[in-house]
Design a protein around this motif. Sequence first.
Motif, PDB file in Angstrom:
ATOM      1  N   PHE A 213     -49.148 -14.205  -1.927  1.00 35.14           N
ATOM      2  CA  PHE A 213     -48.328 -13.487  -0.936  1.00 35.14           C
ATOM      3  C   PHE A 213     -48.028 -12.043  -1.343  1.00 35.14           C
ATOM      4  CE2 PHE A 213     -47.000 -17.950  -1.435  1.00 35.14           C
ATOM      5  CZ  PHE A 213     -47.330 -18.471  -0.189  1.00 35.14           C
TER       6      PHE A 213
ATOM      7  N   ASN B  49     -49.989  -6.305   2.326  1.00 35.77           N
ATOM      8  CA  ASN B  49     -49.111  -5.775   3.364  1.00 35.77           C
ATOM      9  C   ASN B  49     -49.129  -6.726   4.560  1.00 35.77           C
ATOM     10  OD1 ASN B  49     -48.382  -3.275   2.057  1.00 35.77           O
ATOM     11  ND2 ASN B  49     -50.460  -2.548   2.485  1.00 35.77           N
ATOM     12  N   GLU B  50     -48.163  -6.563   5.453  1.00 37.67           N
ATOM     13  CA  GLU B  50     -48.069  -7.477   6.593  1.00 37.67           C
ATOM     14  C   GLU B  50     -49.311  -7.434   7.471  1.00 37.67           C
ATOM     15  OE1 GLU B  50     -44.545  -7.328   8.920  1.00 37.67           O
ATOM     16  OE2 GLU B  50     -43.191  -7.439   7.200  1.00 37.67           O
ATOM     17  N   ASP B  51     -50.006  -6.306   7.496  1.00 36.71           N
ATOM     18  CA  ASP B  51     -51.204  -6.198   8.332  1.00 36.71           C
ATOM     19  C   ASP B  51     -52.473  -6.683   7.623  1.00 36.71           C
ATOM     20  OD1 ASP B  51     -51.600  -4.201   6.492  1.00 36.71           O
ATOM     21  OD2 ASP B  51     -51.910  -2.598   7.958  1.00 36.71           O
TER      22      ASP B  51
ATOM     23  N   SER C 240     -52.009  -4.034  -0.864  1.00 38.62           N
ATOM     24  CA  SER C 240     -50.765  -3.306  -1.114  1.00 38.62           C
ATOM     25  C   SER C 240     -50.692  -2.849  -2.565  1.00 38.62           C
ATOM     26  CB  SER C 240     -49.560  -4.202  -0.810  1.00 38.62           C
ATOM     27  OG  SER C 240     -49.457  -5.226  -1.785  1.00 38.62           O
TER      28      SER C 240
ATOM     29  N   GLU D 216     -58.673 -13.082  11.917  1.00 40.91           N
ATOM     30  CA  GLU D 216     -57.221 -12.973  12.120  1.00 40.91           C
ATOM     31  C   GLU D 216     -56.644 -14.250  12.707  1.00 40.91           C
ATOM     32  OE1 GLU D 216     -54.120  -9.494  13.574  1.00 40.91           O
ATOM     33  OE2 GLU D 216     -56.083  -9.641  14.542  1.00 40.91           O
TER      34      GLU D 216
ATOM     35  N   LYS E  39     -55.601 -17.036   9.921  1.00 41.77           N
ATOM     36  CA  LYS E  39     -54.674 -16.712   8.827  1.00 41.77           C
ATOM     37  C   LYS E  39     -53.735 -17.873   8.567  1.00 41.77           C
ATOM     38  CE  LYS E  39     -52.968 -12.588   8.364  1.00 41.77           C
ATOM     39  NZ  LYS E  39     -52.292 -11.287   8.594  1.00 41.77           N
TER      40      LYS E  39
ATOM     41  N   PRO F  81     -48.309 -15.719   5.513  1.00 38.32           N
ATOM     42  CA  PRO F  81     -47.986 -14.291   5.584  1.00 38.32           C
ATOM     43  C   PRO F  81     -48.444 -13.567   4.321  1.00 38.32           C
ATOM     44  CG  PRO F  81     -46.008 -15.581   5.136  1.00 38.32           C
ATOM     45  CD  PRO F  81     -47.099 -16.560   5.433  1.00 38.32           C
ATOM     46  N   PHE F  82     -48.590 -12.271   4.426  1.00 39.14           N
ATOM     47  CA  PHE F  82     -48.955 -11.413   3.289  1.00 39.14           C
ATOM     48  C   PHE F  82     -50.290 -11.849   2.661  1.00 39.14           C
ATOM     49  CE2 PHE F  82     -44.259 -11.698   3.453  1.00 39.14           C
ATOM     50  CZ  PHE F  82     -43.989 -10.407   3.868  1.00 39.14           C
ATOM     51  N   GLN F  83     -51.228 -12.245   3.524  1.00 44.67           N
ATOM     52  CA  GLN F  83     -52.547 -12.679   3.094  1.00 44.67           C
ATOM     53  C   GLN F  83     -53.547 -11.549   3.308  1.00 44.67           C
ATOM     54  OE1 GLN F  83     -53.931 -16.112   5.275  1.00 44.67           O
ATOM     55  NE2 GLN F  83     -55.636 -16.505   3.883  1.00 44.67           N
TER      56      GLN F  83
ATOM     57  N   GLU G 268     -49.658 -18.918  10.133  1.00 45.90           N
ATOM     58  CA  GLU G 268     -49.392 -17.499  10.391  1.00 45.90           C
ATOM     59  C   GLU G 268     -50.069 -17.061  11.676  1.00 45.90           C
ATOM     60  OE1 GLU G 268     -47.642 -13.747   9.492  1.00 45.90           O
ATOM     61  OE2 GLU G 268     -47.242 -15.823   8.926  1.00 45.90           O
TER      62      GLU G 268
ATOM     63  N   LEU H  68     -48.499 -15.482  15.250  1.00 43.72           N
ATOM     64  CA  LEU H  68     -48.992 -14.239  15.849  1.00 43.72           C
ATOM     65  C   LEU H  68     -49.533 -14.426  17.258  1.00 43.72           C
ATOM     66  CD1 LEU H  68     -50.895 -12.792  12.742  1.00 43.72           C
ATOM     67  CD2 LEU H  68     -48.747 -11.939  13.679  1.00 43.72           C
TER      68      LEU H  68
END
Length: 374
Positions: free
Chosen positions: A29, A32-34, A38, A64, A67, A70-72, A111, A115
């Motif tokens: 994790f 970044n969120e997108d 990071s 996408e 997924k 999160p944070f993947q 996730e 979304l």
Amino acid sequence: MYMSLTDSLTFNNGATVTNRLVMPPMITFHANEDGTVSQTTLDYYGARSNVAGMIIVEACSVTETGKGVPFQIGVYDDKFIPGLKQLAQTLKKDGNKAIVQLQHAGRESGEAYKLFNEAHAPSAFDMEFLGYPVKELTNEQIESIIEDFGQATRRLMEAGFDGVEIHGANHYLLQQFFSEYSNRRTDNWGGSLEKRMKFPLAVVKEVCRVVEESGRKDFIIGYRISPEEIHEENFGYSYKESTQLIDAVLAYPLDYIHLSLMTQYDQKATNSDRTYSELFKEVIADRAKLIIVSNVFSQTDAEKALEYGDLVGIGRASLIDPEFGKKIIENRGDEIVSTLTQAQFDKAKWPPVLSQMYKSGNYPLPPMPGIETI
């Protein structure tokens, strides 16, 4: 023949790793969120650039809509390539091989459900444990996902990685297609064992095709598998079926098979007096190398585990001590830290979400020694 942890290993494709230690993929994790790489990603992996001869970046999403958490990290668009290049450089700065695990979470795409209000699986039926409904994949969607694995491989070659690991374990999409519990289709993608093999084999074929067309003969391709899926009354497959899958997978030019084990590197198969390692080695023969994992926390543990495979995965150990491999290579194996303390935790550069999940007891791996002190 005696093998040492510090021995190099050359895969069938000619690529060589400097030692027999592997940091296996573990969801941590940190993106970044997108889905872009990071600074936390770079800090976490930068701290581990010499933890093992080969480092496998965990569960990167090939689409996408697949997924899982999160944070993947995403590998489903060319926009991710600049950050992936930074990550490859960070991982390889000490001469180690950098591999990326390719994943579609299938029914476990929690996730993606957040979304898009949709999650997909081989078959749609009541799976109360998920907390959300799933839709059955259409043939068009299946073909598209196969292509997604190939395109993700292309991007990672462009980013400078040394290989990919196809994620066929841990109840994600490839395993879901192979499992007679989760795959209840009656078309060309389900039913008989042969048909349940078709999707994972199609993914392997596509990844190998992309690599072959690139001319990268030394690009490493691995396949991770859970050797059995037996959960009380829910039966997916036994080692008798999964070894047949691996036999079929190795008709393609793969370099390693990675056994996903949760309790011990010498774990025995269900209703058998033989270890999973023995059973799979028999099928693999000299066609590929075998990575063995689970419950390795010291140099002694790793040396014992090496008796069961060609390479040894050091999962939780690499979370605790980012210099695990370096200490062994420098004859300082007795200095390996196998229990977390606050001081060691500070050195380990854990992403914040990983810390929160482990401390809450919600992380899917077994307990972490010393986590209660953090």
